[in-house]
Design an enzyme around this catalytic site. Structure first.
Site, PDB file in Angstrom:
ATOM      1  N   HIS A  71      10.613 -15.906 -28.657  1.00 38.69           N
ATOM      2  CA  HIS A  71      11.313 -16.936 -27.865  1.00 38.69           C
ATOM      3  C   HIS A  71      10.363 -17.633 -26.887  1.00 38.69           C
ATOM      4  CE1 HIS A  71      15.120 -15.814 -29.595  1.00 38.69           C
ATOM      5  NE2 HIS A  71      14.850 -14.541 -29.330  1.00 38.69           N
ATOM      6  N   GLU A 125       5.800  -0.516 -16.634  1.00 37.12           N
ATOM      7  CA  GLU A 125       4.979   0.331 -15.770  1.00 37.12           C
ATOM      8  C   GLU A 125       3.508   0.260 -16.198  1.00 37.12           C
ATOM      9  OE1 GLU A 125       5.233   1.538 -13.033  1.00 37.12           O
ATOM     10  OE2 GLU A 125       3.777   3.158 -12.864  1.00 37.12           O
ATOM     11  N   LYS A 133      -0.207   1.238   0.255  1.00 33.49           N
ATOM     12  CA  LYS A 133       0.631   2.253  -0.385  1.00 33.49           C
ATOM     13  C   LYS A 133       2.094   2.122   0.012  1.00 33.49           C
ATOM     14  CE  LYS A 133       1.207   6.147  -2.667  1.00 33.49           C
ATOM     15  NZ  LYS A 133       1.223   5.989  -4.127  1.00 33.49           N
ATOM     16  N   ASN A 150       2.480  -0.850  13.522  1.00 32.82           N
ATOM     17  CA  ASN A 150       2.761  -1.006  12.094  1.00 32.82           C
ATOM     18  C   ASN A 150       4.135  -1.660  11.987  1.00 32.82           C
ATOM     19  OD1 ASN A 150       3.073  -0.723   9.314  1.00 32.82           O
ATOM     20  ND2 ASN A 150       3.813   1.385   9.490  1.00 32.82           N
ATOM     21  N   GLY A 151       4.198  -2.811  11.308  1.00 30.55           N
ATOM     22  CA  GLY A 151       5.489  -3.500  11.172  1.00 30.55           C
ATOM     23  C   GLY A 151       5.323  -4.965  11.526  1.00 30.55           C
ATOM     24  N   ARG A 195      -2.933   3.067   3.541  1.00 32.86           N
ATOM     25  CA  ARG A 195      -1.814   2.248   4.011  1.00 32.86           C
ATOM     26  C   ARG A 195      -2.234   0.808   4.319  1.00 32.86           C
ATOM     27  NH1 ARG A 195       2.448   5.474   5.697  1.00 32.86           N
ATOM     28  NH2 ARG A 195       3.291   3.724   6.837  1.00 32.86           N
ATOM     29  N   TRP A 230      -3.261  -3.664   7.454  1.00 37.30           N
ATOM     30  CA  TRP A 230      -2.958  -4.526   6.299  1.00 37.30           C
ATOM     31  C   TRP A 230      -2.349  -5.774   6.918  1.00 37.30           C
ATOM     32  CZ3 TRP A 230       1.286  -6.876   3.964  1.00 37.30           C
ATOM     33  CH2 TRP A 230       1.114  -7.281   2.639  1.00 37.30           C
ATOM     34  N   CYS A 282       0.477  -0.566   7.731  1.00 38.63           N
ATOM     35  CA  CYS A 282      -0.735  -0.187   8.454  1.00 38.63           C
ATOM     36  C   CYS A 282      -0.628   1.302   8.748  1.00 38.63           C
ATOM     37  CB  CYS A 282      -0.836  -0.939   9.778  1.00 38.63           C
ATOM     38  SG  CYS A 282      -0.752  -2.723   9.590  1.00 38.63           S
ATOM     39  N   LYS A 286       0.549  -1.034 -13.749  1.00 40.81           N
ATOM     40  CA  LYS A 286      -0.586  -0.155 -13.439  1.00 40.81           C
ATOM     41  C   LYS A 286      -1.898  -0.881 -13.712  1.00 40.81           C
ATOM     42  CE  LYS A 286       0.604   2.341 -11.742  1.00 40.81           C
ATOM     43  NZ  LYS A 286       1.704   2.951 -11.085  1.00 40.81           N
ATOM     44  N   GLU A 300      -2.483  -3.944 -11.236  1.00 36.76           N
ATOM     45  CA  GLU A 300      -2.691  -3.655  -9.809  1.00 36.76           C
ATOM     46  C   GLU A 300      -4.062  -3.076  -9.516  1.00 36.76           C
ATOM     47  OE1 GLU A 300      -0.173  -0.835  -7.502  1.00 36.76           O
ATOM     48  OE2 GLU A 300       0.107   0.249  -9.353  1.00 36.76           O
TER      49      GLU A 300
END
Ligand code: M6R
Length: 609
Positions: free
Chosen positions: A504, A481, A604, A101-102, A27, A75, A2, A485, A488
């Site tokens: 396989h 990567e 983020k 935040n946390g 965030r 968030w 957050c 990208k 997301e």
């Protein structure tokens, strides 16, 4: 996860808080709120949804007057996004407001205790427990009450606290979640990061774990958790506000992709002098470097993918075992680390909780910690034995781009620096790689000129619902990567596979029209890459290949589409190859109408486990 901001000064707080929150919205962005103290007492406004909803509700801040306040962009962790679960959370009397935040891990026990003492709760959040606890212990001094609560709460927290009985004081607290203080002439700030306050001041204090701060209009005092006064160093932030603004671009992500050549110049050029890699004030001496018996790279997400490329590069340069671990797994896997193990911790934010926890575990086991970090003064940077900064400038888009590129460059520099001391490279090869590193930014500029081709391919493929990225060795690491990208920001299901693994199992998913992005930049394995292209094409795949210019002709005969990058030293191919993949994801997400800078469910900086 957050964003929090607090202001005390001689101007109206609400518009300042909203502006700060807008810069922190990356965030977390499922709800937002502010609490401001003015003539009519403590006023709280909060709303589910993007910050704009709150801003409209309080008329860009004009509807709430007062010169002290706290704000939050959320968030959600405990309790779904809703008006009532938004922060600030207030105590039962409405006297104390808290932004957080946390995660408070023992909130359930504390809540039970408070409920047992008749305290009513209105939200499902862990944060409300903090507000109620502070009120429970409050006897006229908010700092003391907060100090008492800190000894009872467990978990990670950055807190901003106001109390309507002491309307000239803001309290800040930090443990395992980032929090800085911004110092001004007639005002002071607390914030999750510098971007929220850089418009007002560049003088900042980085709070340490377990510290509290008391902010008034005229000063800031810091304390340890026993409420003893502590002296703090003031840092001067030297980047410009423009770095954290879109500057005419539609999205931060695109701006940050375009900034990569410059970010690389800033990161690499000062570290190469007269053809040699130099790290000023480097904390590892040559004897230690020669004694290292293993390198462990620990990181999350894209930073982990940098580690995957790093493994190939470092093992090649140093002939030393390099293990790469997801930070979230590392501390639970009984890693083999001793004093000769160098643990390389990679993190853009320097605040990722899993990475931080892995760092501490590695330290406990006796490893030496070298971190590669972008945010100066962040927790990971501060707890490491040695820090190499990436100098990418602030990265705002949730999807990382320039941080990835600069992290990769720093890993390469590190490899060269060590190879020199361990004598594992010839002069000639060393010189070649240095030369190519210096050319990297301009080669990257060439790649960025071909955005139209990539836009075209995005228009062909944006409505696919499943994509495979295939490649071998470094191309596989690059594919990881590329795939992250894409998924997301565009919400298309995608997976990266080591090409040799297709047969396989995965190849059964290839059917007519399946999009396969075939990565074939690695010269040594080009023929193998071609065979895999043929293999998937013969099962109906639509192949978009990424290769170097010297292989374009051959690849062009088989692939349905092709993007090329300039040739360079093989170690640096992923640094060029990643850029078209970033652009492809960007354009696909754009064509799908996605919220590129703020993809759903993400934030983020991931400061929860
Ligand atoms: O700040 P960090 O580098 O520690 O962050 C790690 C990951 O959360 C991050 O790379 C994430 O995967 C990005 N959103 C990917 O674009």
């Amino acid at each position: 996860m957050c964003g929090i901001v607090g202001y005390v000064g001689n101007q109206e707080a609400a518009p300042i808080l909203l502006d700060g929150l807008a810069r922190l919205e990356y965030r977390g962005y499922d709800s937002a709120g502010v609490a401001v103290f003015g003539n009519s007492g403590l006023k709280v406004a909060k709303a589910k949804g993007r910050l704009r909803v709150l801003s409209d509700q309080i008329q860009e801040g004009r509807a709430i007057q007062g010169q002290l306040g706290i704000g939050h962009t959320r968030w959600a962790t405990h309790g779904a996004p809703s008006d009532v679960n938004s922060h600030p959370q207030v105590s039962q009397s409405g006297k104390i407001a808290v932004v957080h935040n946390g995660i408070i891990e023992n909130y359930a026990q504390l809540k039970e205790f408070l409920v047992g003492h008749g305290v009513p709760f209105t939200s499902e959040t862990d944060t409300e427990v903090v507000a109620q606890m502070i009120e429970y212990f409050y006897d006229g001094d908010i700092l003391k009450a907060v100090g008492r609560v800190l000894h009872r709460i467990e978990g990670a927290y950055a807190l901003g606290i106001v109390c309507s009985d002491e309307p000239d004081r803001l309290i800040a607290v930090r443990k395992d979640s980032p929090l800085i203080l911004g110092l001004g002439e007639d005002f002071n700030f607390l914030a999750s990061d510098v971007t929220a306050i850089i418009k007002h001041t560049r003088d900042v204090i980085y709070m340490e774990d377990g510290e509290l701060a008391e902010l008034t209009q005229t000063g800031v005092r810091c304390y340890n958790n026993l409420l003893e006064s502590v002296e703090k160093e003031v840092f001067h932030v030297d980047w410009e506000i423009d770095a954290a603004e879109k500057g005419g671009y539609e999205h931060f992500m695109f701006k940050e992709i375009m900034e990569q050549p410059e970010a690389l110049r800033r990161t690499v050029f000062p570290r190469i002098k007269d053809g040699e890699v130099i790290f000023e004030d480097f904390g590892l001496d040559d004897d230690y470097i020669r004694q290292i018996n293993k390198i462990y790279i620990v990181a999350c997400g894209s930073s982990y993918h940098v580690g995957m490329v790093g493994k190939y590069n470092l093992e090649q340069l140093l002939r030393l075992p390099v293990e790469v671990a997801l930070a979230s797994e590392f501390r639970y896997m009984e890693p083999i680390v001793d004093e000769r193990t160098l643990v390389v911790v990679i993190s853009q934010s320097g605040e990722t909780l899993d990475t931080m926890a892995a760092l501490r575990e590695a330290k406990r086991l006796g490893g030496k910690i070298l971190s590669i970090v972008n945010v100066v003064g962040s927790s990971i940077a501060r707890e490491s034995d040695v820090v190499l900064y990436t100098w990418a400038g602030p990265e705002i888009a949730v999807a990382t781009t320039k941080a990835y590129s600069t992290q990769l460059a720093v890993v390469d520099l590190l490899g060269l620096y060590f190879a020199r001391r361990r004598e594992t490279m010839t002069e000639e090869r060393y010189g070649q790689v240095i030369q190519e590193l210096l050319l990297l930014p301009s080669k990257l500029e060439q790649v960025l000129e071909s955005t139209q081709d990539i836009q075209y391919y995005a228009s062909q493929y944006f409505n696919h619902d499943s994509v495979f990225f295939i490649g071998r060795n470094m191309d596989y690491a690059l594919g990881l990567e590329g795939s992250l990208k894409l998924k997301e920001i565009s919400y298309i299901h995608s997976e990266a596979y080591a090409s040799g693994e297709l047969k396989h199992g995965t190849i059964s998913l290839i059917e007519d029209g399946t999009l396969v992005v075939a990565l074939a930049t690695y010269d040594k394995l080009f023929d193998k890459a071609m065979s895999n292209v043929v293999e998937v094409k013969s099962r109906g795949a639509d192949v978009l290949a990424l290769t170097t210019k010297n292989h374009a002709e051959e690849m062009g005969k088989t692939a349905n589409g092709m993007i090329t990058i300039p040739t360079t030293d093989e170690l640096l191919l992923p640094s060029l190859g990643v850029v078209p993949l970033q652009l492809l994801s960007y354009y696909i997400a754009l064509m799908r109408g996605c919220d590129i800078d703020k993809p759903r469910n993400l934030a983020k900086s991931v400061t929860v486990e």
